[in-house]
Design a protein around this motif. Structure first.
Motif, PDB file in Angstrom:
ATOM      1  N   ARG A 216       0.816  -1.219   0.000  1.00 51.20           N
ATOM      2  CA  ARG A 216       0.000   0.000   0.000  1.00 51.20           C
ATOM      3  C   ARG A 216       0.847   1.265   0.000  1.00 51.20           C
ATOM      4  O   ARG A 216       0.422   2.278  -0.535  1.00 51.20           O
ATOM      5  CB  ARG A 216      -0.955  -0.023   1.182  1.00 51.20           C
ATOM      6  CG  ARG A 216      -2.063  -1.050   1.018  1.00 51.20           C
ATOM      7  CD  ARG A 216      -3.117  -0.889   2.083  1.00 51.20           C
ATOM      8  NE  ARG A 216      -4.243  -1.777   1.851  1.00 51.20           N
ATOM      9  CZ  ARG A 216      -4.384  -2.962   2.436  1.00 51.20           C
ATOM     10  NH1 ARG A 216      -3.474  -3.399   3.260  1.00 51.20           N
ATOM     11  NH2 ARG A 216      -5.433  -3.714   2.182  1.00 51.20           N
ATOM     12  N   PRO A 221      -0.926   5.231  -4.997  1.00 52.47           N
ATOM     13  CA  PRO A 221      -1.182   5.886  -6.293  1.00 52.47           C
ATOM     14  C   PRO A 221      -0.947   7.391  -6.293  1.00 52.47           C
ATOM     15  O   PRO A 221      -0.869   7.999  -7.359  1.00 52.47           O
ATOM     16  CB  PRO A 221      -2.653   5.556  -6.575  1.00 52.47           C
ATOM     17  CG  PRO A 221      -3.233   5.200  -5.267  1.00 52.47           C
ATOM     18  CD  PRO A 221      -2.143   4.657  -4.429  1.00 52.47           C
TER      19      PRO A 221
ATOM     20  N   ILE B 256     -11.550  -1.379   4.329  1.00 54.21           N
ATOM     21  CA  ILE B 256     -10.228  -1.972   4.079  1.00 54.21           C
ATOM     22  C   ILE B 256     -10.082  -2.138   2.574  1.00 54.21           C
ATOM     23  O   ILE B 256     -10.773  -2.938   1.950  1.00 54.21           O
ATOM     24  CB  ILE B 256     -10.098  -3.311   4.813  1.00 54.21           C
ATOM     25  CG1 ILE B 256     -10.328  -3.095   6.311  1.00 54.21           C
ATOM     26  CG2 ILE B 256      -8.743  -3.934   4.554  1.00 54.21           C
ATOM     27  CD1 ILE B 256     -10.495  -4.368   7.100  1.00 54.21           C
ATOM     28  N   HIS B 257      -9.191  -1.337   2.011  1.00 47.80           N
ATOM     29  CA  HIS B 257      -9.072  -1.257   0.556  1.00 47.80           C
ATOM     30  C   HIS B 257      -7.945  -2.158   0.067  1.00 47.80           C
ATOM     31  O   HIS B 257      -6.902  -2.244   0.715  1.00 47.80           O
ATOM     32  CB  HIS B 257      -8.790   0.201   0.170  1.00 47.80           C
ATOM     33  CG  HIS B 257      -9.127   0.516  -1.229  1.00 47.80           C
ATOM     34  ND1 HIS B 257      -8.262   0.257  -2.266  1.00 47.80           N
ATOM     35  CD2 HIS B 257     -10.225   1.054  -1.793  1.00 47.80           C
ATOM     36  CE1 HIS B 257      -8.822   0.641  -3.401  1.00 47.80           C
ATOM     37  NE2 HIS B 257     -10.022   1.127  -3.138  1.00 47.80           N
ATOM     38  N   PRO B 258      -8.123  -2.832  -1.072  1.00 45.93           N
ATOM     39  CA  PRO B 258      -7.049  -3.701  -1.555  1.00 45.93           C
ATOM     40  C   PRO B 258      -5.838  -2.932  -2.069  1.00 45.93           C
ATOM     41  O   PRO B 258      -4.733  -3.469  -2.093  1.00 45.93           O
ATOM     42  CB  PRO B 258      -7.716  -4.489  -2.681  1.00 45.93           C
ATOM     43  CG  PRO B 258      -8.872  -3.667  -3.104  1.00 45.93           C
ATOM     44  CD  PRO B 258      -9.326  -2.934  -1.899  1.00 45.93           C
ATOM     45  N   LEU B 259      -6.013  -1.689  -2.494  1.00 51.82           N
ATOM     46  CA  LEU B 259      -4.905  -0.940  -3.080  1.00 51.82           C
ATOM     47  C   LEU B 259      -4.394   0.170  -2.174  1.00 51.82           C
ATOM     48  O   LEU B 259      -3.278   0.644  -2.344  1.00 51.82           O
ATOM     49  CB  LEU B 259      -5.339  -0.310  -4.414  1.00 51.82           C
ATOM     50  CG  LEU B 259      -5.808  -1.262  -5.507  1.00 51.82           C
ATOM     51  CD1 LEU B 259      -6.219  -0.476  -6.738  1.00 51.82           C
ATOM     52  CD2 LEU B 259      -4.721  -2.258  -5.865  1.00 51.82           C
ATOM     53  N   GLN B 260      -5.221   0.608  -1.236  1.00 56.92           N
ATOM     54  CA  GLN B 260      -4.851   1.771  -0.427  1.00 56.92           C
ATOM     55  C   GLN B 260      -4.770   1.411   1.044  1.00 56.92           C
ATOM     56  O   GLN B 260      -5.145   0.310   1.450  1.00 56.92           O
ATOM     57  CB  GLN B 260      -5.922   2.862  -0.563  1.00 56.92           C
ATOM     58  CG  GLN B 260      -6.123   3.397  -1.937  1.00 56.92           C
ATOM     59  CD  GLN B 260      -7.300   4.342  -1.916  1.00 56.92           C
ATOM     60  OE1 GLN B 260      -8.437   3.923  -1.901  1.00 56.92           O
ATOM     61  NE2 GLN B 260      -7.011   5.631  -1.887  1.00 56.92           N
ATOM     62  N   GLU B 261      -4.321   2.395   1.813  1.00 52.07           N
ATOM     63  CA  GLU B 261      -4.416   2.277   3.265  1.00 52.07           C
ATOM     64  C   GLU B 261      -5.893   2.279   3.647  1.00 52.07           C
ATOM     65  O   GLU B 261      -6.732   2.807   2.921  1.00 52.07           O
ATOM     66  CB  GLU B 261      -3.717   3.472   3.930  1.00 52.07           C
ATOM     67  CG  GLU B 261      -2.228   3.588   3.645  1.00 52.07           C
ATOM     68  CD  GLU B 261      -1.394   2.531   4.336  1.00 52.07           C
ATOM     69  OE1 GLU B 261      -1.903   1.932   5.300  1.00 52.07           O
ATOM     70  OE2 GLU B 261      -0.248   2.292   3.912  1.00 52.07           O
ATOM     71  N   ILE B 304     -11.124   5.026  -3.193  1.00 53.46           N
ATOM     72  CA  ILE B 304     -11.341   4.974  -4.646  1.00 53.46           C
ATOM     73  C   ILE B 304     -11.832   3.578  -4.991  1.00 53.46           C
ATOM     74  O   ILE B 304     -11.510   2.600  -4.310  1.00 53.46           O
ATOM     75  CB  ILE B 304     -10.061   5.308  -5.428  1.00 53.46           C
ATOM     76  CG1 ILE B 304      -8.914   4.366  -5.039  1.00 53.46           C
ATOM     77  CG2 ILE B 304      -9.662   6.755  -5.241  1.00 53.46           C
ATOM     78  CD1 ILE B 304      -7.740   4.433  -5.990  1.00 53.46           C
TER      79      ILE B 304
END
Lengths: 258, 328
Positions: A216, A221, B256-261, B304
């Motif tokens: 992460r 991004p 709980i995001h797979p790509l983000q915090e 997102i």
């Protein structure tokens, strides 16, 4: 008074329900809805993918033509530095025009570019060509081994490393491209060695776990500096392991058959 | 003084009337028998004033009289029960022990008198008379309508303890999102009844909703955990084995995001609980909760979506878990 409060609460709730779309997925804009610079990016991406797919079809029984479609290239999102192919038949690529000034400055810092134009040239090569082929390589993995198998059996570290290696193999005979890769990655490695080298030097499977645990922040991004360092690290290692496209595709396509 | 004139007068009258009545009802004073002096005749027996009293023989100047005989005193008449006899018993009590004047429901205090105290049992209060329904005027005339009391009756005891710990597990759905499948979730809950009808509950419930179509193959799921606090309003009687309550919640919702915090957001919710009390400490049931969250961001990055990589607006979710609750 209580009557007024309850009435206001009900009205507020109704307004809330009427205004929200309550989804965690948004619809992507169609190609026709994109801005002209975004449409140009889509065309450049498709050109690179077509060229890559030609080699895939030449050397294997598979094809990545399922993503060679204007509606399957997503460049509309704003202020993210991102390349991704999650397996849903869509390639996400950040358009330079949609980055914030801060992010453009960060990219200039990555490659130690003398001005914004040079930073843009590095960015367009890496994101519109090198990483696009990498997303095509992922699509090849999904086609040859299935999406479920890749997610169940391959680590994120392995998928990213192998797609970078296939992309490097694809560009190995392109002198201009290799010059940009070498020059750009040299700057990235030199600048961020102190920050990321200790994690990158870990041996597998510790390296896989470290990459997953820190994904992460590495893939953030907003500022994926860590990911860029890892790509340049894999490129440096991959230089000594270069194979032909035939051999690379054969190895990658046969992973699930072993 | 004038304000209190009438009540004071009534009080005096109440005080006086029984006294007068007692005087009227009291037996006539014992008339001292006339004592005609008849030589040699035995004296009439006097009414005994105490047990073992001895009548002194009359002194005679004639022939000898029979020896004096001890007259056994009859047992003293039992005292009338104080509770039912409002009259003061002092006047009719032949014993020198003054009976305490007690009113119903009072208990005799321990007396420092050397005389024994008469124990008086506490008289239970009579049951409240049922309220008579009031007739309601209608077109067909007055009709007696039984009014349902929405609040608990005095004898309406709760069927379980005021605290509960519940474990729940069940389905959850993002309802309107075409790219999300129904998922599963579970959680725990702590609750307490603050009054007979109003309670407070703290709940933690997490659920996983997989993506549909292309993203579904990846195994990536949308995870959300809500930590909520809110009031509960019981609709059924507290003594009933069945529980139906309306619930409202608000609190923090973690995505709980797979790509983000991960991101903490705020949200609200509401629903109802239907349960059945199996024993005094165990109950089961289902809970229906509708949540709206991501109303504001507390911490973490903007959420997102992984399909279009665009910011996610408010999200709703319906949870229908079954639960097992332990009461104490």
């Amino acid at each position: 008074m209580s009557h007024f409060i309850s009435k206001t609460a009900i009205l507020g709730l109704l307004l809330l329900l009427a205004c929200g779309d309550f989804t965690v997925t948004n619809e992507r804009p169609t190609f026709a809805e994109l801005t002209p610079p975004e449409q140009t990016v889509v065309d450049r991406v498709l050109t690179e993918l077509r060229s890559f797919n030609q080699q895939v079809e030449n050397y294997t029984d598979y094809s990545v033509s399922s993503i060679i479609n204007r509606e399957k290239i997503d460049v509309s999102f704003k202020e993210f530095i991102l390349v991704a192919n999650l397996g849903d038949q869509t390639v996400h690529i950040s358009a330079w025009e949609n980055l914030s000034q801060k992010q453009r400055d960060l990219i200039k810092t990555w490659f130690n570019a003398i001005n914004a134009e040079e930073a843009r040239q590095y960015y367009e090569f890496f994101f519109y060509r090198f990483f696009v082929v990498g997303q095509g390589a992922k699509q090849f993995m999904y086609e040859s081994s299935s999406v479920g198998w890749v997610y169940a059996n391959r680590s994120l570290y392995a998928v990213e490393r192998d797609s970078t290696q296939l992309s490097l193999t694809y560009f190995q005979n392109d002198g201009t491209a290799m010059a940009l890769i070498n020059r750009g990655c040299e700057q990235v490695r030199r600048r961020y060695d102190a920050t990321y080298r200790s994690g990158f030097e870990l041996k597998r499977p510790n390296a896989d776990q470290y990459f997953l645990d820190n994904a992460r922040s590495l893939l953030d991004p907003k500022a994926p500096t860590g990911y860029m360092y890892y790509v340049c690290g894999w490129i440096k290692r991959g230089m000594g392991l270069l194979d032909t496209m035939d051999g690379e595709l054969d190895w990658l396509g046969g992973l699930s058959k072993d | 003084m004038r304000r209190f004139g009438l009540p004071l007068g009534i009080a005096i009258a109440i005080t006086i009337v029984p006294t007068a009545h007692a005087q009227n009802a009291a037996p006539a004073p014992i008339a001292r028998p006339s004592r005609p002096f008849v030589r040699g005749a035995p004296l009439p027996a006097l009414a005994p004033s105490a047990a073992n009293s001895v009548v002194r023989p009359a002194r005679s100047f004639g022939p000898s009289t029979p020896p004096p005989v001890a007259i056994p005193a009859p047992p003293p008449a039992p005292l009338p029960p104080v509770a039912t006899n409002p009259l003061p018993t002092v006047a009719t009590n032949p014993l020198p022990v003054p009976a305490p004047i007690l009113t119903p429901g009072t208990v005799a205090r321990p007396s420092h008198s050397r005389f024994p105290q008469t124990p008086v049992p506490k008289v239970p209060r009579p049951a409240a008379r049922p309220r008579r329904p009031r007739p309601v005027e209608t077109q067909d005339g007055p009709v007696i309508v039984e009014r349902l009391d929405p609040f608990a009756e005095p004898e309406d005891q709760p069927s379980s303890g005021p605290f509960r710990f519940a474990v729940s597990f069940g389905g959850s759905s993002l309802l309107v999102d075409p790219d999300m499948e129904a998922g599963m979730g579970g959680g725990v809950e702590l609750g307490a009844w603050l009054t007979r009808r109003i309670g407070l509950e703290l709940a933690v419930f997490g659920s996983e909703n997989p993506y549909r179509q292309g993203l579904g193959d990846t195994g990536i799921a949308f995870w959300a955990v809500n930590t909520t606090l809110g009031p509960t309003f019981r609709l059924t009687s507290p003594s009933s084995d069945w529980l139906l309550s309306l619930d409202a919640v608000f609190g923090g919702y973690l995505v709980i995001h797979p790509l983000q915090e991960s991101t903490w957001t705020t949200g609200v919710g509401g629903g109802f609980t239907l349960g059945k009390q199996l024993t005094g400490w165990l109950s089961v049931g289902i809970r229906v909760r509708y949540h709206v969250f991501n109303m504001s961001r507390v911490s973490g990055p903007e959420i997102i979506d992984i399909k279009a990589l665009r910011p996610v607006a408010m999200v709703d979710r319906l949870e229908v878990p079954a639960y097992v609750a332990f009461h104490f």
